[in-house]
Enzyme design. Structure first.
Site, PDB file in Angstrom:
ATOM      1  N   ARG A 124       0.521  -1.010  -0.357  1.00 14.40           N
ATOM      2  CA  ARG A 124      -0.387   0.276   0.338  1.00 14.40           C
ATOM      3  C   ARG A 124       1.180   1.443  -0.171  1.00 14.40           C
ATOM      4  NH1 ARG A 124      -2.522  -4.239   2.184  1.00 14.40           N
ATOM      5  NH2 ARG A 124      -4.624  -3.977   1.827  1.00 14.40           N
ATOM      6  N   HIS A 149      -0.940  -2.555  -4.672  1.00 18.17           N
ATOM      7  CA  HIS A 149      -0.364  -2.734  -5.347  1.00 18.17           C
ATOM      8  C   HIS A 149      -0.166  -2.565  -6.810  1.00 18.17           C
ATOM      9  CE1 HIS A 149       0.193  -6.478  -2.464  1.00 18.17           C
ATOM     10  NE2 HIS A 149      -0.656  -7.274  -2.470  1.00 18.17           N
ATOM     11  N   HIS A 223       3.209 -12.687  -6.153  1.00 19.40           N
ATOM     12  CA  HIS A 223       2.165 -12.976  -5.513  1.00 19.40           C
ATOM     13  C   HIS A 223       1.720 -14.361  -5.039  1.00 19.40           C
ATOM     14  CE1 HIS A 223      -1.058 -11.144  -2.678  1.00 19.40           C
ATOM     15  NE2 HIS A 223      -0.689 -10.243  -3.233  1.00 19.40           N
ATOM     16  N   ASP A 295      -1.066 -10.021   8.557  1.00 18.32           N
ATOM     17  CA  ASP A 295      -0.967  -9.263   7.393  1.00 18.32           C
ATOM     18  C   ASP A 295       0.087  -7.982   7.007  1.00 18.32           C
ATOM     19  OD1 ASP A 295      -1.419  -8.626   4.894  1.00 18.32           O
ATOM     20  OD2 ASP A 295      -3.727  -7.530   4.619  1.00 18.32           O
ATOM     21  N   GLU A 360       5.379 -12.491   0.692  1.00 16.16           N
ATOM     22  CA  GLU A 360       6.299 -11.442  -0.643  1.00 16.16           C
ATOM     23  C   GLU A 360       7.120 -10.993  -0.346  1.00 16.16           C
ATOM     24  OE1 GLU A 360       2.115  -9.044  -1.130  1.00 16.16           O
ATOM     25  OE2 GLU A 360       1.956 -10.785  -0.195  1.00 16.16           O
TER      26      GLU A 360
END
Ligand code: BGC
Length: 395
Positions: A124, A149, A223, A295, A360
């Site tokens: 982000r 992304h 991803h 996350d 990632e």
């Protein structure tokens, strides 16, 4: 900050071709290359087939890389997406271990970046804007007020030019994409080359390179969602994960890093020793609540730029193991918390909550707005260059 190098032959040629040829001519180059590589391909374990056709008539191709140990990786030209990774378990049973679709239409519909190359910016950027010097750049907001992304039409939705290459016993795919100045709001014409290499040590290496003609920001990643069990009806919470990071980046309610770099010690974010994901994924913890599980971006130990083992995921029942090596300073460990049972799994059923995890490798989210984070700025004359390896094995 990236190493300043002389413009490579590769990039100069690439820029020249893109700047001087029309789309029609570019198509001709591609056709010629495809014919040329057909001979090389017979010596290489790379097969090519048609995956589907975009509404504008562009054909999307699928390439399959294989190695001597029974690993097969499918990649499509749309988004450079990895659509399947087939690998044996400890009993020799070959199963797909990455979430994907078997139809192009499912990739064209809304989906959480399954297997995609992410650009221009992984994760982000707060309020979908950033500044370089006096210039403020407004990006497409596709995650509340944030840019996620790369925006609504990021690199995951681009058609990449794919060229299979011969490199000894290695299976190589070179993917190229030229992102125009202003695309999704980002400044600079950006020439990007991503190289996927599968070798007989079961390493899938991803090399990212890019050059710009105007100061910009960049943070490329992959991803892929993994479920090493090969059974996507099961959550990945029974996997063991180790992350070589003493700290992580706490986020706010919009999943934007607050700027704090917090020690993992004594928190559910401590993966310095291998730990079953289920152990603390639902712990009573504010950061866990904000992410709906994991996350977050971990701040990797070791020196940025040095290729080092940064994460290991292990699934005991199948014996499958994934090691992630990277030159990047961070890794986003995302446990598929937003998967909600609506996307079709070609093997049957739908992808449920936490049916896959992502590791990632990247610079930190929102770096363009956080001066204390390592810089993601790329200047003309510099070359962006990062490497990540997914290494598969059986234990
Ligand atoms: C982000 C998640 C997001 C997912 C799919 C991950 O990289 O951290 O918040 O839901 O990508 O877009």
């Amino acid at each position: 900050m990236y190493k300043i190098t002389k413009y490579s032959y590769l990039f100069s040629t690439f820029l020249l071709i893109l700047a001087t040829t029309s789309c029609k001519e570019a198509k001709k180059v591609e056709t010629e290359n495809t014919t040329e590589t057909a001979e090389q391909m017979s010596a290489q374990p790379i097969s090519k087939s048609e995956f589907g056709t975009l509404p504008n008539g562009t054909v999307v191709d699928k390439y399959t890389l294989t190695n001597a140990n029974g690993i097969a990786i499918d990649v499509i030209s749309y988004g450079g997406r990895i659509t399947a990774i087939r690998m044996p378990d400890k009993n020799g049973k070959v199963e797909n271990i990455t979430l994907g679709f078997d139809k192009l239409k499912d990739y064209l519909a809304d989906n959480p970046y399954f297997g995609a190359l992410i650009g221009r910016y992984g994760n982000r950027i707060a309020n979908a804007q950033f500044s370089i010097g006096e210039n403020t750049y407004k990006l497409g907001a596709n995650n509340g007020t944030n840019n996620l992304h790369g925006g609504p039409e990021g690199f995951d939705r681009a058609v990449w030019k794919v060229t299979p290459k011969a490199d000894g016993d290695k299976s190589v795919l070179v993917l190229e994409y030229y992102s125009k100045d202003g695309e999704m709001g980002y400044p600079g014409n950006l020439a990007t080359v991503v190289t996927y290499t599968l070798d007989n040590d079961n390493q899938f290496e991803i090399n990212y390179e890019a050059e710009t003609d105007k100061a910009t920001v960049i943070n490329l990643t992959q991803h892929a969602y993994f479920n090493l069990s090969g059974d996507f009806s099961k959550p990945i919470t029974d996997h063991k994960v180790k992350i070589d990071a003493d700290s992580f980046l706490p986020v706010d309610e919009n999943l934007i890093p607050t700027g704090e770099i917090r020690n993992v010690s004594g928190t559910p974010f401590d993966f310095t020793q291998s730990k079953t994901v289920s152990k603390e994924i639902d712990a009573d913890n504010k950061q866990i609540a904000l992410g709906g599980g994991y996350d977050h971006c971990w701040v990797l130990n070791g020196v940025t730029g040095n290729l080092r083992t940064s994460a290991i995921a292990m699934h005991a029942a199948s014996g499958r193991k994934l090691e992630v090596l990277t030159t990047e300073p961070g890794i986003q460990f995302y446990t598929g918390n937003f998967l909600d049972g609506t996307l079709p799994n070609p093997a049957g059923g739908y992808y449920g909550k936490r049916s896959g995890f992502c590791l990632e490798t990247q610079h930190y989210p929102d770096s363009p707005n956080q001066p204390k984070f390592p810089s993601t700025k790329l200047e003309p004359g510099e070359r962006y260059k990062t490497t990540t390896i997914f290494k598969f094995s059986i234990e």
